[in-house]
Design an enzyme around this catalytic site. Structure first.
Site, PDB file in Angstrom:
ATOM      1  N   GLU A   1      -3.631  -2.867   5.438  1.00  0.00           N
ATOM      2  CA  GLU A   1      -4.102  -3.567   6.634  1.00  0.00           C
ATOM      3  C   GLU A   1      -4.399  -2.639   7.808  1.00  0.00           C
ATOM      4  O   GLU A   1      -5.105  -3.035   8.738  1.00  0.00           O
ATOM      5  CB  GLU A   1      -3.073  -4.618   7.060  1.00  0.00           C
ATOM      6  CG  GLU A   1      -3.613  -5.646   8.042  1.00  0.00           C
ATOM      7  CD  GLU A   1      -2.624  -6.746   8.363  1.00  0.00           C
ATOM      8  OE1 GLU A   1      -2.896  -7.518   9.306  1.00  0.00           O
ATOM      9  OE2 GLU A   1      -1.580  -6.853   7.677  1.00  0.00           O
TER      10      GLU A   1
ATOM     11  N   GLU B   1       9.950   4.450   7.036  1.00  0.00           N
ATOM     12  CA  GLU B   1       9.877   3.041   7.441  1.00  0.00           C
ATOM     13  C   GLU B   1      10.655   2.883   8.745  1.00  0.00           C
ATOM     14  O   GLU B   1      11.837   3.202   8.817  1.00  0.00           O
ATOM     15  CB  GLU B   1      10.476   2.147   6.357  1.00  0.00           C
ATOM     16  CG  GLU B   1      10.707   0.706   6.763  1.00  0.00           C
ATOM     17  CD  GLU B   1       9.444   0.003   7.189  1.00  0.00           C
ATOM     18  OE1 GLU B   1       9.420  -0.527   8.319  1.00  0.00           O
ATOM     19  OE2 GLU B   1       8.479  -0.014   6.392  1.00  0.00           O
TER      20      GLU B   1
ATOM     21  N   ASN C   1       5.139  -6.870   6.302  1.00  0.00           N
ATOM     22  CA  ASN C   1       4.561  -8.179   6.003  1.00  0.00           C
ATOM     23  C   ASN C   1       4.499  -8.455   4.506  1.00  0.00           C
ATOM     24  O   ASN C   1       4.493  -9.617   4.082  1.00  0.00           O
ATOM     25  CB  ASN C   1       3.151  -8.286   6.593  1.00  0.00           C
ATOM     26  CG  ASN C   1       3.153  -8.512   8.083  1.00  0.00           C
ATOM     27  OD1 ASN C   1       4.107  -9.051   8.636  1.00  0.00           O
ATOM     28  ND2 ASN C   1       2.086  -8.084   8.749  1.00  0.00           N
TER      29      ASN C   1
ATOM     30  N   GLY D   1       3.036 -14.718   0.630  1.00  0.00           N
ATOM     31  CA  GLY D   1       3.172 -15.777  -0.373  1.00  0.00           C
ATOM     32  C   GLY D   1       3.111 -15.340  -1.824  1.00  0.00           C
ATOM     33  O   GLY D   1       3.218 -16.186  -2.723  1.00  0.00           O
ATOM     34  N   GLY D   2       2.929 -14.057  -2.082  1.00  0.00           N
ATOM     35  CA  GLY D   2       2.988 -13.557  -3.456  1.00  0.00           C
ATOM     36  C   GLY D   2       1.762 -13.840  -4.301  1.00  0.00           C
ATOM     37  O   GLY D   2       1.823 -13.758  -5.530  1.00  0.00           O
TER      38      GLY D   2
ATOM     39  N   ALA E   1       0.821  -1.210   0.000  1.00  0.00           N
ATOM     40  CA  ALA E   1       0.000   0.000   0.000  1.00  0.00           C
ATOM     41  C   ALA E   1       0.857   1.263   0.000  1.00  0.00           C
ATOM     42  O   ALA E   1       0.608   2.197  -0.767  1.00  0.00           O
ATOM     43  CB  ALA E   1      -0.934  -0.008   1.214  1.00  0.00           C
TER      44      ALA E   1
ATOM     45  N   ARG F   1     -10.364 -19.154   5.373  1.00  0.00           N
ATOM     46  CA  ARG F   1      -9.386 -19.285   6.450  1.00  0.00           C
ATOM     47  C   ARG F   1     -10.027 -19.435   7.831  1.00  0.00           C
ATOM     48  O   ARG F   1      -9.576 -20.243   8.646  1.00  0.00           O
ATOM     49  CB  ARG F   1      -8.443 -18.078   6.437  1.00  0.00           C
ATOM     50  CG  ARG F   1      -7.502 -18.091   5.260  1.00  0.00           C
ATOM     51  CD  ARG F   1      -6.685 -16.820   5.186  1.00  0.00           C
ATOM     52  NE  ARG F   1      -5.693 -16.902   4.115  1.00  0.00           N
ATOM     53  CZ  ARG F   1      -4.913 -15.900   3.746  1.00  0.00           C
ATOM     54  NH1 ARG F   1      -5.010 -14.732   4.366  1.00  0.00           N
ATOM     55  NH2 ARG F   1      -4.036 -16.048   2.776  1.00  0.00           N
TER      56      ARG F   1
END
Length: 516
Positions: free
Chosen positions: A486, A74, A82, A87-88, A55, A344
């Site tokens: 997120e 950062e 993350n 997992g791409g 993002a 999930r």
């Protein structure tokens, strides 16, 4: 005695701080953000972005492409949060690759799948925005240098069709690394590492006009929530003439704040998140009035393993390998207990039901070499070398290793394979699409023990479809503050559908960069 009204600064102290602020205690909760007149800015930019995940980098790239000067801060020494370790996989409804392989999909179907996984409490307008711009976000990532596998889209748990494209290296780093290079080459755009966001700076009208930070910062994960006791670094203030984009990610590694939301998550519970995934920036947004949404919904990754730390390699071997063409069994009785391709939350809840009854009875995912698929073959040796995955010649050896009733295990495998042949599965797994591929009777067998880990925090600040952060005081956008990824809430409801995070982050990162 005359009753006087609250000043703007007092209102900030006492109003709409957000439910989460109570964790800091009264004195800290009442500390208002610094005012512009109280701050001497060290540097000035058009836009400041907090965070270097999907993002944050998308927002920076879009803003810089518009000719704006952009600073990305950062707090960690490593870029990507993350995003760089995921997992791409990116869910993209109606993408050309689906059409190439004859897969029928629609935005409406995608949204229905997200709502089902999210238990219907998703904010639908945000899902509609993601669906409408998902293909554009994929194309933008390619423009930034990301490379994706040109193979049939993957079918991840909870989706009703195959709609996930995966990076060539099967990692989020396949997007993050080229995006970092892309961003740093754009005129007027730069990234400061080890620069911790501390607070927002507001002007007299309540507009966000900058941030205070600490440079030369060293994160210490051994301390409390968001490293609160860590005073390392040099204090600085940066002005943002156009606005600030909050893209600081979730709080899955924040032992204090996640436990406040869900007391069942113990301090020693492992997480798939990087150590810097804490709640500090989120709580600062609450403090200036950002509206909190669904903060206590925390998603657990059902494909994680107790035999490795963090995200690791197990999720790759299970999600598109053992969970797809193999099965998961309860070691106590040798029986299947779930649809291994459900969403999930459904799978994690099924695993927790076993573990709460017998804490050491970790369920086991079982499959054979043919269950993995060509893209996973290079990772098999790595999984075996780290011992997160074990290899056995016979089902009797599997049963002995995990103390599973052998006869029941063999019956479960046979029953699953029979269902694959008939195209009907007792737990509703879409085996009709498997072309008869199940668990090979001859072996060898590959196994991974399962334990759900905190993975994605569903809640955060409320945003609109323009990525503007909504105020709890006015129910209108907080001027100068945008958010994506997120750190926002409402999009995914109770539980995010797998591989929609990358889409969400890139889409709303782009939107924030366009609108700031």
């Amino acid at each position: 005695m005359k009753k006087e009204g609250l000043s703007r600064r007092d209102a900030l102290k006492f109003g709409a701080l957000g439910a989460g602020l109570a964790v800091f205690g009264a004195s800290n909760a009442m500390a208002a953000a610094p005012l512009e007149k109280e701050v001497k800015f060290d540097e000035e930019y058009d836009v400041i972005v907090i965070g270097t995940g999907f993002a944050g980098l998308a927002a920076a790239a879009k803003a810089a492409e518009r000719g704006l000067s952009v600073l990305v801060v950062e707090k960690m020494g490593r870029i990507g949060g993350n995003s760089v370790i995921n997992g791409g996989g990116m869910a993209v409804p109606n993408m050309p690759l689906q059409k190439k392989h004859g897969i029928e999909d629609s935005n409406e179907r995608f949204i229905e799948d997200c709502l089902k996984a999210g238990l219907g409490i998703n904010h639908v307008e945000l899902l509609e925005t993601i669906a409408a711009r998902a293909t554009e976000a994929l194309e933008f990532s390619i423009k930034c240098g990301a490379k994706w596998q040109d193979v049939k889209p993957a079918w991840f748990g909870g989706h009703s069709v195959a709609r996930t494209i995966v990076t060539e290296n099967m990692s989020g780093s396949g997007v993050i690394q080229p995006m970092v290079e892309f961003v740093e080459k754009l005129p007027g755009c730069k990234i400061y590492r080890r620069t911790k966001f501390d607070d927002f700076v507001l002007n007299a009208e309540g507009r966000v006009v900058g941030v205070t930070v600490r440079t030369n910062y060293r994160f210490d994960s051994k301390l409390l929530s968001d490293d609160l006791e860590n005073t390392a670094g040099e204090k600085k203030a940066y002005k943002a003439k156009r606005g600030v984009v909050l893209a600081s990610g979730g709080f899955g590694a924040d032992k204090m704040y996640r436990k406040l939301q869900d007391p069942r998550i113990t301090d020693d519970a492992d997480t798939t998140n990087h150590s810097g995934a804490t709640a500090g920036a989120l709580l600062k947004a609450f403090q200036i009035g950002a509206l909190p949404v669904q903060v206590d919904w925390i998603q657990f990754g059902p494909w994680a393993s107790p035999d490795e730390r963090g995200f690791g390699v197990a999720p790759l071997m299970t999600q598109q390998g053992l969970f797809k063409h193999g099965i998961a069994v309860d070691v106590r009785n040798g029986k299947r207990f779930m649809n291994e391709l459900a969403d999930r939350k459904t799978r994690a809840d099924a695993e927790f039901k076993i573990l709460r009854a017998s804490p050491e009875a970790y369920p086991v995912a079982i499959g054979t070499y043919n269950t993995f698929g060509e893209q996973l073959y290079p990772l098999i040796d790595k999984a075996l070398q780290t011992k997160v995955m074990q290899k056995f010649d016979t089902l009797d050896q599997v049963a002995a290793a995990y103390k599973i009733p052998a006869a029941a295990l063999k019956e479960s495998v046979a029953k699953f394979n029979e269902g694959v042949k008939k195209g009907i599965d007792e737990f509703g797994k879409p085996v009709a699409t498997f072309n008869g591929v199940g668990i090979e009777a001859k072996g060898p067998y590959y196994c991974v023990r399962l334990a759900p880990k905190p993975h994605h925090t569903m809640g955060g600040v409320k945003i609109n479809t323009k990525a503007e952060v909504i105020s709890g005081n006015t129910h209108k956008p907080i001027p100068g503050l945008f958010a994506a990824g997120e750190v926002t809430g409402g999009t995914h409801g109770a539980s995010r559908l797998g591989t929609v995070a990358v889409t969400d982050c890139l889409v709303f990162g782009m939107i924030a960069g366009e609108n700031v």
